[in-house]
Design a protein around this motif. Structure first.
Motif, PDB file in Angstrom:
ATOM      1  N   THR A  62      88.000  45.839 115.463  1.00 55.21           N
ATOM      2  CA  THR A  62      87.420  45.424 114.187  1.00 55.21           C
ATOM      3  C   THR A  62      87.343  43.906 114.083  1.00 55.21           C
ATOM      4  O   THR A  62      87.013  43.377 113.030  1.00 55.21           O
ATOM      5  N   ASP A  63      87.625  43.196 115.166  1.00 58.51           N
ATOM      6  CA  ASP A  63      87.534  41.732 115.155  1.00 58.51           C
ATOM      7  C   ASP A  63      86.138  41.292 114.754  1.00 58.51           C
ATOM      8  O   ASP A  63      85.142  41.938 115.085  1.00 58.51           O
ATOM      9  N   SER A  64      86.065  40.168 114.068  1.00 56.96           N
ATOM     10  CA  SER A  64      84.773  39.692 113.584  1.00 56.96           C
ATOM     11  C   SER A  64      83.983  38.935 114.653  1.00 56.96           C
ATOM     12  O   SER A  64      82.792  38.722 114.502  1.00 56.96           O
ATOM     13  N   ILE A  65      84.637  38.524 115.730  1.00 57.08           N
ATOM     14  CA  ILE A  65      83.946  37.774 116.772  1.00 57.08           C
ATOM     15  C   ILE A  65      83.344  38.748 117.782  1.00 57.08           C
ATOM     16  O   ILE A  65      84.035  39.599 118.328  1.00 57.08           O
ATOM     17  N   ILE A  66      82.049  38.606 118.007  1.00 57.25           N
ATOM     18  CA  ILE A  66      81.350  39.455 118.969  1.00 57.25           C
ATOM     19  C   ILE A  66      80.586  38.538 119.915  1.00 57.25           C
ATOM     20  O   ILE A  66      79.854  37.647 119.480  1.00 57.25           O
ATOM     21  N   LEU A  67      80.738  38.766 121.204  1.00 56.16           N
ATOM     22  CA  LEU A  67      80.015  37.981 122.196  1.00 56.16           C
ATOM     23  C   LEU A  67      78.517  38.221 122.065  1.00 56.16           C
ATOM     24  O   LEU A  67      78.084  39.285 121.626  1.00 56.16           O
ATOM     25  N   ASP A  68      77.722  37.231 122.464  1.00 57.83           N
ATOM     26  CA  ASP A  68      76.269  37.305 122.284  1.00 57.83           C
ATOM     27  C   ASP A  68      75.639  38.548 122.902  1.00 57.83           C
ATOM     28  O   ASP A  68      74.809  39.195 122.274  1.00 57.83           O
ATOM     29  N   ASP A  69      76.031  38.899 124.139  1.00 57.17           N
ATOM     30  CA  ASP A  69      75.395  40.051 124.777  1.00 57.17           C
ATOM     31  C   ASP A  69      75.746  41.346 124.060  1.00 57.17           C
ATOM     32  O   ASP A  69      74.919  42.241 123.918  1.00 57.17           O
ATOM     33  N   VAL A  70      76.967  41.449 123.554  1.00 55.38           N
ATOM     34  CA  VAL A  70      77.375  42.637 122.805  1.00 55.38           C
ATOM     35  C   VAL A  70      76.694  42.648 121.438  1.00 55.38           C
ATOM     36  O   VAL A  70      76.253  43.692 120.963  1.00 55.38           O
ATOM     37  N   PHE A  71      76.577  41.483 120.820  1.00 51.23           N
ATOM     38  CA  PHE A  71      75.908  41.391 119.528  1.00 51.23           C
ATOM     39  C   PHE A  71      74.453  41.848 119.655  1.00 51.23           C
ATOM     40  O   PHE A  71      73.935  42.550 118.783  1.00 51.23           O
ATOM     41  N   THR A  72      73.812  41.508 120.753  1.00 54.44           N
ATOM     42  CA  THR A  72      72.442  41.951 121.005  1.00 54.44           C
ATOM     43  C   THR A  72      72.379  43.469 121.077  1.00 54.44           C
ATOM     44  O   THR A  72      71.450  44.091 120.546  1.00 54.44           O
ATOM     45  N   GLN A  73      73.374  44.086 121.708  1.00 56.67           N
ATOM     46  CA  GLN A  73      73.413  45.549 121.788  1.00 56.67           C
ATOM     47  C   GLN A  73      73.599  46.161 120.400  1.00 56.67           C
ATOM     48  O   GLN A  73      72.980  47.177 120.076  1.00 56.67           O
ATOM     49  N   VAL A  74      74.460  45.565 119.596  1.00 58.10           N
ATOM     50  CA  VAL A  74      74.689  46.062 118.235  1.00 58.10           C
ATOM     51  C   VAL A  74      73.399  45.953 117.424  1.00 58.10           C
ATOM     52  O   VAL A  74      73.018  46.892 116.716  1.00 58.10           O
ATOM     53  N   LEU A  75      72.699  44.817 117.529  1.00 60.24           N
ATOM     54  CA  LEU A  75      71.435  44.652 116.802  1.00 60.24           C
ATOM     55  C   LEU A  75      70.408  45.696 117.226  1.00 60.24           C
ATOM     56  O   LEU A  75      69.670  46.220 116.388  1.00 60.24           O
ATOM     57  N   ALA A  76      70.360  46.004 118.510  1.00 59.83           N
ATOM     58  CA  ALA A  76      69.416  47.019 118.997  1.00 59.83           C
ATOM     59  C   ALA A  76      69.754  48.386 118.419  1.00 59.83           C
ATOM     60  O   ALA A  76      68.862  49.126 117.984  1.00 59.83           O
ATOM     61  N   ALA A  77      71.038  48.732 118.385  1.00 61.91           N
ATOM     62  CA  ALA A  77      71.448  50.024 117.814  1.00 61.91           C
ATOM     63  C   ALA A  77      71.148  50.065 116.318  1.00 61.91           C
ATOM     64  O   ALA A  77      70.700  51.092 115.792  1.00 61.91           O
ATOM     65  N   GLN A  78      71.351  48.947 115.633  1.00 62.89           N
ATOM     66  CA  GLN A  78      71.030  48.888 114.212  1.00 62.89           C
ATOM     67  C   GLN A  78      69.538  49.107 113.984  1.00 62.89           C
ATOM     68  O   GLN A  78      69.139  49.803 113.047  1.00 62.89           O
ATOM     69  N   ALA A  79      68.711  48.514 114.834  1.00 63.04           N
ATOM     70  CA  ALA A  79      67.265  48.682 114.701  1.00 63.04           C
ATOM     71  C   ALA A  79      66.863  50.141 114.886  1.00 63.04           C
ATOM     72  O   ALA A  79      66.018  50.658 114.146  1.00 63.04           O
ATOM     73  N   ILE A  80      67.480  50.817 115.844  1.00 67.80           N
ATOM     74  CA  ILE A  80      67.171  52.227 116.080  1.00 67.80           C
ATOM     75  C   ILE A  80      67.574  53.055 114.861  1.00 67.80           C
ATOM     76  O   ILE A  80      66.836  53.935 114.414  1.00 67.80           O
ATOM     77  N   LEU A  81      68.755  52.779 114.309  1.00 66.63           N
ATOM     78  CA  LEU A  81      69.199  53.524 113.125  1.00 66.63           C
ATOM     79  C   LEU A  81      68.295  53.220 111.926  1.00 66.63           C
ATOM     80  O   LEU A  81      67.906  54.136 111.203  1.00 66.63           O
ATOM     81  N   ALA A  82      67.940  51.962 111.732  1.00 68.26           N
ATOM     82  CA  ALA A  82      67.051  51.608 110.615  1.00 68.26           C
ATOM     83  C   ALA A  82      65.699  52.289 110.773  1.00 68.26           C
ATOM     84  O   ALA A  82      65.122  52.771 109.793  1.00 68.26           O
ATOM     85  N   ASN A  83      65.188  52.357 112.006  1.00 67.91           N
ATOM     86  CA  ASN A  83      63.930  53.082 112.243  1.00 67.91           C
ATOM     87  C   ASN A  83      64.067  54.552 111.892  1.00 67.91           C
ATOM     88  O   ASN A  83      63.132  55.163 111.368  1.00 67.91           O
ATOM     89  N   HIS A  84      65.211  55.130 112.201  1.00 74.20           N
ATOM     90  CA  HIS A  84      65.441  56.538 111.867  1.00 74.20           C
ATOM     91  C   HIS A  84      65.464  56.730 110.351  1.00 74.20           C
ATOM     92  O   HIS A  84      64.920  57.710 109.836  1.00 74.20           O
ATOM     93  N   LEU A  85      66.070  55.800 109.651  1.00 69.21           N
ATOM     94  CA  LEU A  85      66.190  55.916 108.192  1.00 69.21           C
ATOM     95  C   LEU A  85      64.883  55.598 107.478  1.00 69.21           C
ATOM     96  O   LEU A  85      64.611  56.146 106.410  1.00 69.21           O
ATOM     97  N   GLU A  86      64.092  54.684 108.044  1.00 63.63           N
ATOM     98  CA  GLU A  86      62.794  54.289 107.480  1.00 63.63           C
ATOM     99  C   GLU A  86      61.745  54.356 108.580  1.00 63.63           C
ATOM    100  O   GLU A  86      61.334  53.332 109.125  1.00 63.63           O
ATOM    101  N   PRO A  87      61.290  55.548 108.925  1.00 64.30           N
ATOM    102  CA  PRO A  87      60.390  55.694 110.075  1.00 64.30           C
ATOM    103  C   PRO A  87      59.003  55.082 109.894  1.00 64.30           C
ATOM    104  O   PRO A  87      58.292  54.886 110.871  1.00 64.30           O
TER     105      PRO A  87
END
Length: 140
Positions: A62-87
């Motif tokens: 739950t640490d607030s610091i996320i490395l750039d490459d991991v943060f990019t992966q999180v953003l990609a997963a968020q985009a997929i979920l947002a697309n699912h919620l608002e297709p």
């Protein structure tokens, strides 16, 4: 996935992997609204909202610091979920990260939302990503 498990940050990790990891985390450790995480107790890991669970799936913490490459992966997963919620809207561009955050947070924090709905949406979004990327596609 254990909360202390450090998933790989390169290689075969896909947005679908993070989405499924987030669903599993919520099933095992609980769901939260209004904040990424509740405070963990001595005998229990922190319940998490959909966004928080994605971060845990990516980092194992739950640490607030996320490395750039991991943060990019999180953003990609968020985009997929947002697309699912608002297709009807394309949430997959980097410029939409704030909008994706808002879409997911508002949906997660809806007073009528249930943990089961969140888990189902995470898994359904992962399944959609897999269908669109049958050979694994890009990591992010």
């Amino acid at each position: 996935m254990k909360a202390t498990h450090q998933p790989p940050t390169t290689g075969d990790t896909t947005p679908a992997d993070l989405l499924r990891g987030a669903a599993l985390y919520i099933e095992r450790h609980g769901w939260n609204q209004g904040a990424f995480f509740q405070l963990p107790t001595r005998h229990r890991l922190a319940p998490a909202c959909a966004m928080g669970a994605l971060r845990i799936a990516a980092t194992g913490t739950t640490d607030s610091i996320i490395l750039d490459d991991v943060f990019t992966q999180v953003l990609a997963a968020q985009a997929i979920l947002a697309n699912h919620l608002e297709p009807d809207y394309d949430h997959t561009t980097d410029l939409e990260a704030d909008l994706n955050f808002e879409v997911i947070s508002d949906w997660n924090d809806d007073g009528d939302r249930t943990a089961a709905e969140v888990v189902t949406a995470l898994r359904d979004a992962a399944d959609t990503w897999d269908r669109l990327h049958p050979t694994g596609g890009e990591n992010a």
